[in-house]
Design an enzyme around this catalytic site. Sequence first.
Site, PDB file in Angstrom:
ATOM      1  N   ASP A  86       0.843  -1.192   0.000  1.00 39.04           N
ATOM      2  CA  ASP A  86       0.000   0.000   0.000  1.00 39.04           C
ATOM      3  C   ASP A  86       0.883   1.249   0.000  1.00 39.04           C
ATOM      4  OD1 ASP A  86      -2.343   1.846   0.972  1.00 39.04           O
ATOM      5  OD2 ASP A  86      -3.259  -0.121   0.722  1.00 39.04           O
ATOM      6  N   HIS A 105      -3.621   6.207   3.232  1.00 41.64           N
ATOM      7  CA  HIS A 105      -4.444   5.024   2.989  1.00 41.64           C
ATOM      8  C   HIS A 105      -3.939   3.787   3.723  1.00 41.64           C
ATOM      9  CE1 HIS A 105      -6.059   1.701   0.351  1.00 41.64           C
ATOM     10  NE2 HIS A 105      -7.132   2.438   0.493  1.00 41.64           N
ATOM     11  N   SER A 139     -11.551  -1.233  -0.389  1.00 44.65           N
ATOM     12  CA  SER A 139     -10.253  -1.321   0.304  1.00 44.65           C
ATOM     13  C   SER A 139     -10.464  -1.693   1.758  1.00 44.65           C
ATOM     14  CB  SER A 139      -9.530   0.018   0.266  1.00 44.65           C
ATOM     15  OG  SER A 139      -8.930   0.248  -0.954  1.00 44.65           O
TER      16      SER A 139
END
Length: 622
Positions: free
Chosen positions: A170, A208, A409
């Site tokens: 990520d 994120h 996600s």
Amino acid sequence: MSSFALHGASGRFGRALALTGALLLGGGAAVLAPAAALAAPAAPSGSVAATFTGPPVEVIVRSADGAGPDAAERAVAAVGGSVGRRLALIGGLTARVPRDGLPALRRAAGVGAVTVNAPVRLNADTWQADRDVSSLHNITKYAGAHDAWGTTDASGRKVTGTGVGVALIDSGVAPVPGLTGAGKIVNGPDLSFESQADNLRYLDTYGHGTHLAGIIAGRDDAADPGDGEADHFVGVAPGAHVVSLKVAAADGATDVSQVIAAIDWVVQHRDDPGMNIRVLNLSFGTDSAQDPRLDPLSHAVEVAWRKGIVVVVATGNDGAERDTLTMPAVNPYVIAVGAADPNGTTDRADDTVAGFSTRGNADRHADLVAAGRSVVSLRNPGSYVDATFPGARVEGDPTQRFFRGSGTSQSAAVVSGAAALLLQHRPTLTPDQVKKLLTDSAAPMPRADALGRGAGQLDVARALQAATPAPSAAAQGHPASLGTGSLEDSRGSAHVADSETGVELTGERDIFGRAWDGAAWAASATQERSWTGGAFNGVEWAGADWTGSSWTARTWSARTWSARTWSGGSWTARTWSNATWTAAGWSARTWSARTWSARTWSARTWSARTWSSGYWAAGSWR
């Protein structure tokens, strides 16, 4: 695609417009509307309204992207409902419709999302996790994780994921409270464009990865997950450790070649001391239309699967607009996860598939779904999404620690944590057995569309109670991938570009401009030889030495592409901003309305408020 983007839910948010009336919920937006509904418009000429006789329910109807408000009005009239008021803030309207007409309303042309209203309760001015449907406390409770924590493994330890490594490819992970416990985060090599900056290496400048790490394995130092308390932050598998592979920079930019290199590194280092990587979370996808048997990204995740790693991938956030899952979720072996919408209640019987969750097709769709709407996880202060979307911070949170995000996600992260719980409980499970346990035990979703829900909604408690399926019963038996396809086709429409010249990275070459030989790479990946020390594809990418909690960062060898030396700061997201990481919004619509949308990083909205919890505590509503 060669870029990463977050999968998230597209929705708009805004402040309430009045201090009286009923608070209606929908699409991440909170709007006060009068309790009395206005008269419904007449059904459009030539239409035939269906006959629904169920009890009425208050809803917010959001128009689909590109559809005007009249489409939502026509859909409401067609199910025998009445329209209240238009909500320009979210491109929708309030309505009162028969409850048994909700499925038809959600399927109607021009309708983007339908959210059932929930009552507002006030408890001082402080946000409380147990009152928020989308808090990790309630998500873990209703997904069965609290029950799992109350069981023990063969060694007598609580089942919290202890000893299980979850690789997170990520944007990195920031050392925020809830992720700072000893051994909680292990840094693999930083393969992002920020790896050469000492002050950025390994850190999550985007925001994120930190949000997902919190969902997967976050845990406050004072928390005891065994008692299911709501006073501390606890992720799905609080005993697990996260192995972070940073591939995305502050703008989310990365190339498919970097993602593939990260997957291969995980495979080759899965059994290193202290690792025990059994799960890989990839909330990334591209719009590659290449045959998954040939696509290099698909082959990379399948190699990981065949080597004993449970690969969990977000389906994407294109909703019904796209009839195929993103790559590599389309690979038939991996666990493809869609997003569930709680519709404002903790009663799972009324849960549906979130409007943004990619449906796929009859041949390949979500294997199951998990919570993905307005999920509350850890905030990364100063990161790009935090600075750009302050409205996604949890209002009323006195600690200012939490942030909301919606998308596949987040759903994938929930399932990754659940897989870690199963693997602590039964360490000998194969990836196929884990997939079968999770899908066979999934809770029914009677009001959700069959294609989007897959086997149903995650219920890890039932999975733990189920008998271990025989290997023969769990075996999937799909033809093996080859991986000999095109790297450029794997990128789909997303490319990184040199910010100074505008030259895009295209063709059969990696980020150093080195030629990509699909057949040679596929063979070396299968044989676990694609990395040699710190070199991948014949070029030095990262340090090979372990320093205790991280791989040392060796300066990338100077290589050129398009006659330019890569310097770590000369790349930009550019063309892939519409694709990749699955997250189409971190509050409003953002990310270019589609940016972290269905393709790539999965987190469709970092909406300001969930309003779907039935609880709002940051004001003095009457």
